[in-house]
Design a protein around this motif. Structure first.
Motif, mmCIF file in Angstrom:
data_model
loop_
_atom_site.group_PDB
_atom_site.id
_atom_site.type_symbol
_atom_site.label_atom_id
_atom_site.label_comp_id
_atom_site.label_asym_id
_atom_site.label_seq_id
_atom_site.Cartn_x
_atom_site.Cartn_y
_atom_site.Cartn_z
ATOM 1 N N SER A 116 -4.588 -25.539 13.829
ATOM 2 C CA SER A 116 -4.804 -24.171 13.846
ATOM 3 C C SER A 116 -5.158 -23.796 15.153
ATOM 4 O O SER A 116 -6.094 -24.282 15.954
ATOM 5 N N ALA A 117 -4.730 -22.502 15.661
ATOM 6 C CA ALA A 117 -5.017 -21.801 16.796
ATOM 7 C C ALA A 117 -5.432 -20.406 16.361
ATOM 8 O O ALA A 117 -4.658 -19.646 15.422
ATOM 9 N N SER A 118 -6.395 -19.702 16.782
ATOM 10 C CA SER A 118 -6.817 -18.272 16.424
ATOM 11 C C SER A 118 -7.582 -17.714 17.456
ATOM 12 O O SER A 118 -8.396 -18.579 18.354
ATOM 13 N N ILE A 119 -7.595 -16.440 17.551
ATOM 14 C CA ILE A 119 -8.412 -15.568 18.425
ATOM 15 C C ILE A 119 -8.905 -14.385 17.693
ATOM 16 O O ILE A 119 -8.594 -14.092 16.657
ATOM 17 N N TRP A 120 -9.915 -13.955 18.353
ATOM 18 C CA TRP A 120 -10.928 -12.681 17.686
ATOM 19 C C TRP A 120 -10.706 -12.150 18.906
ATOM 20 O O TRP A 120 -11.724 -12.465 19.854
ATOM 21 N N LEU A 121 -10.358 -10.832 19.203
ATOM 22 C CA LEU A 121 -10.276 -10.108 20.454
ATOM 23 C C LEU A 121 -10.858 -8.840 20.155
ATOM 24 O O LEU A 121 -10.358 -7.953 19.305
ATOM 25 N N TYR A 122 -11.596 -8.295 20.933
ATOM 26 C CA TYR A 122 -12.418 -6.786 21.238
ATOM 27 C C TYR A 122 -12.166 -6.320 22.507
ATOM 28 O O TYR A 122 -12.605 -6.499 23.395
ATOM 29 N N GLU A 123 -11.247 -5.120 22.211
ATOM 30 C CA GLU A 123 -11.297 -4.046 23.521
ATOM 31 C C GLU A 123 -12.635 -3.835 24.093
ATOM 32 O O GLU A 123 -13.612 -3.445 23.351
ATOM 33 N N ASP A 124 -12.745 -3.763 25.380
ATOM 34 C CA ASP A 124 -14.187 -3.725 25.986
ATOM 35 C C ASP A 124 -14.900 -2.345 25.873
ATOM 36 O O ASP A 124 -16.108 -2.090 25.493
ATOM 37 N N ASN A 125 -13.865 -1.033 25.427
ATOM 38 C CA ASN A 125 -14.453 0.113 25.264
ATOM 39 C C ASN A 125 -14.855 0.479 23.783
ATOM 40 O O ASN A 125 -15.449 1.511 23.429
#
Length: 342
Positions: free
Chosen positions: A29-38
């Motif tokens: 399994s590979a996963s990411i949780w990604l949040y834009e800086d603004n």
């Protein structure tokens, strides 16, 4: 590469499996949780699950949510890509329109997606009124640069010796094998509604190869964030058993050092709230107590997950504040559906 950066795992382990594993229950399994800086948008989990018994068609999940609560969600199974990348190594985990690529183990990864997802809202997911025929195209291309060492769970067979039965059960919920979690900085491009924009962000990536018997699963709360000055935290806690014991894993990263921690006041899920829920907690570690305030946003809700019968799953984000600094980070929680209020 130092063992402290890889969390004690071998550097080459961060490449993908080159062929179908012998054990049909083994999964990568590979996963990411990604949040834009603004705080304009987030991806509260993009992931691929490759399982030995269905190796030719990996499962995938893709979640996008913007500041207003608009969600674009995609998932299912797709045709498996070859794991061999341009470098001749097993650097690719891909299915359908989603590809994870290890550019440099424990240092740089790339994630690409191109597809169409259900165009909905957080509220519609709670109400189970999502119109799956309303679709929206989306394209993402982002490069991840790891910002701190890996937080690892090495539960390969030799590590299980001496565990109690309860400890072995909780280890299985994490996965018999190995898992690494690592905070990152990100730069990429998002195309949505016909418009392309460059962005920067931060988040959390996970890579694992393990067998996960989920029959004893009883819910969880998992949170993590990376702050502008480089400090970070993560926690993963299961609800206590009747005797009060449980798995409570956490770390605090400050001034270039990673400290084991114990979470207190964990915000287990008791109701489904589209945004604005208080998800604050505290982490006790060697230098004291980190008091971290959190308010939820960027939420998606999955009511009825095939691998988790009877459970409701929340995957989202939160704006965390710690000692005067704020950052967007991840939250994932689950609970028995009949234990939720409202």
């Amino acid at each position: 590469m130092s063992a402290s950066w890889t969390g004690g795992l071998e550097p080459e382990i961060d490449y993908m499996l080159a062929e179908r594993p012998d054990d049909p229950e083994m999964r990568e399994s590979a996963s990411i949780w990604l949040y834009e800086d603004n705080g304009d948008f987030a991806f509260p989990r993009i992931g691929i699950e490759a399982k030995g018994d269905s190796w030719d068609s990996h499962g995938f999940q893709f979640n996008f949510v913007d500041r207003a609560g608009r969600a674009i969600v995609d998932g299912g199974v797709g045709a498996t890509h070859s794991p061999i990348g341009p470098d001749g190594k097993a650097s690719i985990l891909g299915t359908g329109g989603l590809v994870f690529e290890c550019l440099e183990p424990f240092r740089k990864w790339r994630v690409r997606y191109e597809g169409q997802g259900a165009d909905t809202t957080s509220e519609a997911m709670i109400a189970q009124s999502v119109d799956r025929d309303r679709r929206a195209p989306l394209r993402l291309d982002v490069e991840l640069t790891m910002a701190l060492p890996g937080w690892t769970q090495d539960l390969r067979p030799e590590r299980l010796v001496g565990m109690t039965e309860a400890e072995r059960i909780d280890a299985g919920l994490m996965g018999y094998g190995w898992r690494v979690e690592q905070a990152f900085r990100a730069e990429g491009e998002l195309t949505i509604d016909g418009q392309t924009r460059a962005f920067r962000g931060s988040g959390n990536r996970i890579h694992r190869q393990s067998v996960r018997p989920l029959g004893a699963f009883r819910g969880h709360c998992w949170q993590a964030a990376l702050f502008p000055d480089g400090r970070a935290f993560a926690l993963c806690v299961y609800p206590p058993r009747e005797d009060g014991t449980t798995h409570n894993g956490a770390y605090v990263y400050v001034d270039g050092e990673m400290y084991p921690a114990v979470a207190r006041g964990v915000p287990f899920m008791t109701r489904l709230i589209p945004r604005g829920e208080d998800v604050s907690f505290e982490l006790d570690y060697a230098l004291g107590t980190a008091r971290i305030a959190g308010v939820s946003d960027f939420n998606v809700f999955h009511l009825g997950v095939p691998e988790m019968p009877g459970f409701t799953l929340h995957q989202g984000g939160a704006r965390y504040t710690w000692a005067g600094q704020s950052a967007h980070g991840m939250i994932e929680r689950s609970n028995w559906a009949d234990q939720l209020v409202g």
